[in-house]
Design a protein around this motif. Structure first.
Motif, PDB file in Angstrom:
ATOM      1  N   TYR A  41      57.057  20.509  45.258  1.00 38.37           N
ATOM      2  CA  TYR A  41      57.536  19.645  46.336  1.00 38.37           C
ATOM      3  C   TYR A  41      57.214  18.173  46.133  1.00 38.37           C
ATOM      4  CZ  TYR A  41      58.086  24.115  48.668  1.00 38.37           C
ATOM      5  OH  TYR A  41      58.468  25.393  48.975  1.00 38.37           O
ATOM      6  N   CYS A  42      56.119  17.874  45.440  1.00 37.36           N
ATOM      7  CA  CYS A  42      55.686  16.487  45.275  1.00 37.36           C
ATOM      8  C   CYS A  42      55.053  16.329  43.898  1.00 37.36           C
ATOM      9  CB  CYS A  42      54.696  16.113  46.371  1.00 37.36           C
ATOM     10  SG  CYS A  42      54.070  14.424  46.262  1.00 37.36           S
ATOM     11  N   VAL A 104      61.949  15.827  41.520  1.00 40.03           N
ATOM     12  CA  VAL A 104      60.784  15.784  42.416  1.00 40.03           C
ATOM     13  C   VAL A 104      60.209  14.371  42.425  1.00 40.03           C
ATOM     14  CG1 VAL A 104      58.533  16.801  42.941  1.00 40.03           C
ATOM     15  CG2 VAL A 104      60.282  18.196  41.834  1.00 40.03           C
ATOM     16  N   ARG A 110      59.936  17.003  48.695  1.00 38.57           N
ATOM     17  CA  ARG A 110      61.152  17.773  48.940  1.00 38.57           C
ATOM     18  C   ARG A 110      60.893  18.749  50.092  1.00 38.57           C
ATOM     19  NH1 ARG A 110      64.453  18.999  44.198  1.00 38.57           N
ATOM     20  NH2 ARG A 110      64.566  21.122  45.003  1.00 38.57           N
ATOM     21  N   TRP A 111      61.990  19.235  50.703  1.00 39.72           N
ATOM     22  CA  TRP A 111      61.843  20.275  51.713  1.00 39.72           C
ATOM     23  C   TRP A 111      61.956  21.659  51.081  1.00 39.72           C
ATOM     24  CZ3 TRP A 111      59.645  21.251  55.985  1.00 39.72           C
ATOM     25  CH2 TRP A 111      60.018  22.352  56.774  1.00 39.72           C
ATOM     26  N   TYR A 114      61.292  23.037  44.076  1.00 38.99           N
ATOM     27  CA  TYR A 114      61.869  22.871  42.742  1.00 38.99           C
ATOM     28  C   TYR A 114      61.522  24.109  41.922  1.00 38.99           C
ATOM     29  CZ  TYR A 114      62.215  21.307  37.884  1.00 38.99           C
ATOM     30  OH  TYR A 114      62.515  21.212  36.548  1.00 38.99           O
ATOM     31  N   HIS A 187      59.869  26.927  51.822  1.00 40.62           N
ATOM     32  CA  HIS A 187      60.059  25.502  52.077  1.00 40.62           C
ATOM     33  C   HIS A 187      58.691  24.853  52.225  1.00 40.62           C
ATOM     34  CE1 HIS A 187      59.114  26.091  56.309  1.00 40.62           C
ATOM     35  NE2 HIS A 187      60.154  26.884  56.498  1.00 40.62           N
TER      36      HIS A 187
END
Length: 239
Positions: A41-42, A104, A110-111, A114, A187
C-alpha cells in the motif's frame, strides 16, 4: 492513537526481516525486494509512520520543537533518503523495483493492494464449519493476489490450522498469522488490522484465546481419504 500510528512502521520492520531477510540498517539491507504486507500500500511506511507519530506527539505535548522534528523527518525522507534509496533499489532490483514504484507511492497509500507475480495461497478446510465461514467471508471481499484452496487437497495430517503460503514459496504461516496475511489482500483498512494481528505477542495471545474458545487445531481428511474408491480399497485390504 499513537500506538495505532506506529503499527505500519513496526510491521514494515518485521516485513524486512521475514520477507526480505534484512533490516532497515543500510549496512544490512533486505536481500529481496519487499512488496508484501504494508508495502503493498505504501512504499515508505516506516518514514510515514515515524512522521505521523512525531506530529501526533507534538499535538499531545503542544510542542513546537516536536512539530519541527516531524517537518525535518519529511524533508529528510523526501530528499536525501528517497534519493539514496531510489538509486540503490533501482540498481539492485531493476525493472521489478520500477514496476512497483510506478504503482505504489511514498506518502499517499493505495486503497487496494499492489500484487505482482503468482498469487499467494491460503488453505482453508471446507469440511470445518467455522473455517468455511471464514472462507465465505474472504471470498465475499474479492481478495487481490490471493487464491483460496481447499485444505483437504494437502496430505492428511499435514495441516491443522488455516495456512498461508506466499507466491514465491517462503514465509509460510498458520493460524492467526495466516488470517493476518490474508487480510493484507483486501484493502488498506483490513491490511492495518492484519498488521496489528501479526505483531509479536499479539498473535500469540489471540491464538491462545481462540484455542481456549474451541477454535483450536483440527485434523482433517485429505480428498483421497474421502473418496469412495480409496475407502473401498482400504476395506478390501483389511483382514
Amino acid at each position: 492513537m499513537i500506538l495505532l500510528l506506529a503499527i505500519p512502521g513496526i510491521s514494515a520492520v518485521t516485513e524486512f526481516a521475514e520477507r526480505g531477510f534484512g533490516t532497515p540498517i543500510p549496512y544490512d539491507p533486505p536481500q529481496q525486494l519487499v512488496t508484501s504486507g504494508i508495502y503493498r500500500y505504501c512504499a515508505n511506511p516506516m518514514q510515514l509512520s515515524c512522521t505521523l507519530v512525531m506530529a501526533t506527539w507534538a499535538g499531545v505535548l503542544r510542542s513546537g520543537w516536536m512539530l519541527l522534528a516531524a517537518g525535518v523527518s519529511v524533508v529528510y525522507s523526501a530528499g536525501i533518503a528517497a534519493w539514496d534509496e531510489e538509486e540503490d533499489l533501482a540498481r539492485r532490483f531493476g525493472s521489478e523495483w520500477r514496476d512497483y514504484r510506478s504503482a505504489v507511492r511514498n506518502w499517499w497509500p493505495r486503497w487496494r493492494p499492489y500484487h505482482s507475480g503468482p498469487p499467494a495461497l491460503i488453505f482453508i478446510a471446507r469440511s470445518c464449519g467455522p473455517c468455511s465461514e471464514v472462507r465465505t467471508w474472504l471470498e465475499a471481499r474479492s481478495p487481490l493476489g490471493l487464491q483460496i484452496v481447499d485444505a483437504e487437497t494437502l496430505p492428511a495430517g499435514s495441516i491443522q490450522r488455516m495456512r498461508y503460503e506466499p507466491g514465491y514459496g517462503s514465509g509460510t504461516v498458520d493460524g492467526v498469522r495466516a488470517m493476518g496475511r490474508a487480510l493484507e489482500h483486501l484493502h488498506l483498512g483490513w491490511a492495518l488490522c492484519g498488521a496489528a494481528l501479526r505483531l509479536p505477542c499479539v498473535w500469540q495471545l489471540v491464538q491462545l484465546f481462540l484455542d481456549a474458545a474451541g477454535l483450536g487445531p483440527r485434523v482433517i481428511s485429505c480428498e483421497l481419504d474421502m473418496s469412495p474408491q480409496h475407502t473401498d480399497r482400504e476395506l478390501s485390504s483389511r483382514p
